[in-house]
Design a protein around this motif. Structure first.
Motif, PDB file in Angstrom:
ATOM      1  N   GLY A  44       0.812  -1.207   0.000  1.00 10.65           N
ATOM      2  CA  GLY A  44       0.000   0.000   0.000  1.00 10.65           C
ATOM      3  C   GLY A  44       0.849   1.262   0.000  1.00 10.65           C
ATOM      4  O   GLY A  44       0.557   2.229  -0.709  1.00 10.65           O
ATOM      5  N   MET A  45       1.945   1.247   0.785  1.00 13.97           N
ATOM      6  CA  MET A  45       2.812   2.420   0.859  1.00 13.97           C
ATOM      7  C   MET A  45       3.551   2.661  -0.451  1.00 13.97           C
ATOM      8  O   MET A  45       3.871   3.803  -0.789  1.00 13.97           O
ATOM      9  N   PHE A 106       6.373 -13.683   0.855  1.00 19.02           N
ATOM     10  CA  PHE A 106       6.002 -12.327   1.242  1.00 19.02           C
ATOM     11  C   PHE A 106       5.505 -11.534   0.033  1.00 19.02           C
ATOM     12  O   PHE A 106       4.717 -10.605   0.174  1.00 19.02           O
ATOM     13  N   LEU A 107       5.982 -11.919  -1.161  1.00 16.77           N
ATOM     14  CA  LEU A 107       5.578 -11.211  -2.370  1.00 16.77           C
ATOM     15  C   LEU A 107       4.078 -11.340  -2.623  1.00 16.77           C
ATOM     16  O   LEU A 107       3.457 -10.434  -3.181  1.00 16.77           O
ATOM     17  N   THR A 108       3.485 -12.465  -2.207  1.00 24.59           N
ATOM     18  CA  THR A 108       2.043 -12.652  -2.379  1.00 24.59           C
ATOM     19  C   THR A 108       1.281 -11.630  -1.545  1.00 24.59           C
ATOM     20  O   THR A 108       0.317 -11.008  -2.011  1.00 24.59           O
ATOM     21  N   SER A 109       1.714 -11.447  -0.299  1.00 22.23           N
ATOM     22  CA  SER A 109       1.067 -10.461   0.577  1.00 22.23           C
ATOM     23  C   SER A 109       1.318  -9.045   0.068  1.00 22.23           C
ATOM     24  O   SER A 109       0.418  -8.194   0.094  1.00 22.23           O
ATOM     25  N   TYR A 110       2.529  -8.804  -0.423  1.00 21.85           N
ATOM     26  CA  TYR A 110       2.873  -7.494  -0.978  1.00 21.85           C
ATOM     27  C   TYR A 110       1.982  -7.183  -2.183  1.00 21.85           C
ATOM     28  O   TYR A 110       1.472  -6.065  -2.327  1.00 21.85           O
ATOM     29  N   VAL A 116      -5.055  -3.761  -3.423  1.00 25.32           N
ATOM     30  CA  VAL A 116      -6.023  -3.011  -2.622  1.00 25.32           C
ATOM     31  C   VAL A 116      -5.773  -1.506  -2.747  1.00 25.32           C
ATOM     32  O   VAL A 116      -6.706  -0.709  -2.855  1.00 25.32           O
ATOM     33  N   ALA A 117      -4.496  -1.120  -2.757  1.00 18.93           N
ATOM     34  CA  ALA A 117      -4.155   0.310  -2.794  1.00 18.93           C
ATOM     35  C   ALA A 117      -4.473   0.945  -4.143  1.00 18.93           C
ATOM     36  O   ALA A 117      -4.797   2.126  -4.214  1.00 18.93           O
ATOM     37  N   VAL A 118      -4.370   0.148  -5.228  1.00 18.14           N
ATOM     38  CA  VAL A 118      -4.694   0.689  -6.552  1.00 18.14           C
ATOM     39  C   VAL A 118      -6.201   0.605  -6.734  1.00 18.14           C
ATOM     40  O   VAL A 118      -6.722  -0.079  -7.600  1.00 18.14           O
ATOM     41  N   GLY A 156       4.160   8.598   8.998  1.00 14.44           N
ATOM     42  CA  GLY A 156       2.962   8.442   9.818  1.00 14.44           C
ATOM     43  C   GLY A 156       2.215   7.157   9.500  1.00 14.44           C
ATOM     44  O   GLY A 156       1.771   6.435  10.407  1.00 14.44           O
ATOM     45  N   ILE A 157       2.079   6.848   8.211  1.00 17.07           N
ATOM     46  CA  ILE A 157       1.417   5.604   7.802  1.00 17.07           C
ATOM     47  C   ILE A 157       2.215   4.398   8.287  1.00 17.07           C
ATOM     48  O   ILE A 157       1.649   3.405   8.769  1.00 17.07           O
TER      49      ILE A 157
END
Length: 210
Positions: A44-45, A106-110, A116-118, A156-157
């Motif tokens: 997301g970041m 971890f790439l799957t979660s990334y 979700v972010a897009v 902050g995020i």
């Protein structure tokens, strides 16, 4: 330094409301552990960082065009519906209890964090709320101000994500597989709910131009 800390608080304020990213982070953090949940947050970041750069380059005016926004609602609904369905379908799979090692990358979660972010909700939020703030913070004579503001928001995020996942990691120690399974199902339902909201916005946007 005052400007930086002001926007660190702004970044915390952005991340506090429960949204699709928070739901996905919570689910992955409970099922697979801290690092998988954080991978979602980093996904997301990554999008947030790219949006800050794009807004600096003038993306806000492009995203304000209705014919650009409308397809984004539909695409975002598709992404969230897919993640929600996958969360419910695989609610009993890939659960890694405390002390066990996950066999998932971890790439799957990334990737899930990126998907979700897009989403139009995230994009429109950045454009409508922070697009003007980031643009106003840019001064040709002092371009470093823009960098300070953008960095403060991202820090902050990041603080929010680490704090949330620390709480989830502690909670995970006292949960069993059945409890984690139901959290995954509930998370899937919430994500599908977000998808439904995006479809509603898509319909309203189409109706507005007809």
């Amino acid at each position: 330094m005052g400007l930086f800390f002001t926007y660190v608080l702004a970044g915390l304020a952005i991340a506090m409301p429960v949204g699709a990213i928070t739901v996905e982070m919570t689910k992955q953090g409970l099922k697979k552990g801290f690092m998988h949940g954080w991978s979602v947050g980093l996904g997301g970041m990554t999008v947030d960082l790219l949006l800050i750069i794009a807004l600096y380059m003038g993306l806000a005016s492009v995203l304000a065009i209705p014919f650009i926004q409308i397809p984004m609602w539909l695409i975002g609904a598709g992404f969230l519906a897919f993640l929600g369905y996958d969360s419910i379908k695989n609610s009993e799979q890939d659960i890694t209890m405390d002390g066990e090692k996950s066999n998932k990358s971890f790439l799957t979660s990334y990737r899930n964090g990126l998907l979700v972010a897009v989403s139009p909700g995230n994009l429109v939020f950045w454009v409508s709320v922070f697009g003007a703030v980031l643009s106003d913070s840019y001064d040709a004579a002092q371009p470093s101000n823009f960098l300070i503001v953008g960095t403060g928001i991202l820090v902050g995020i990041l603080i929010h994500d680490i704090g949330l996942l620390t709480i989830i990691s502690v909670t995970r120690k006292v949960m069993n597989r059945a409890m984690i399974k139901w959290v995954s199902i509930i998370a899937g339902i919430i994500l599908i709910g977000f998808a439904g909201y995006f479809l509603y916005e898509f319909g309203m946007a189409v109706k507005g131009i007809l």
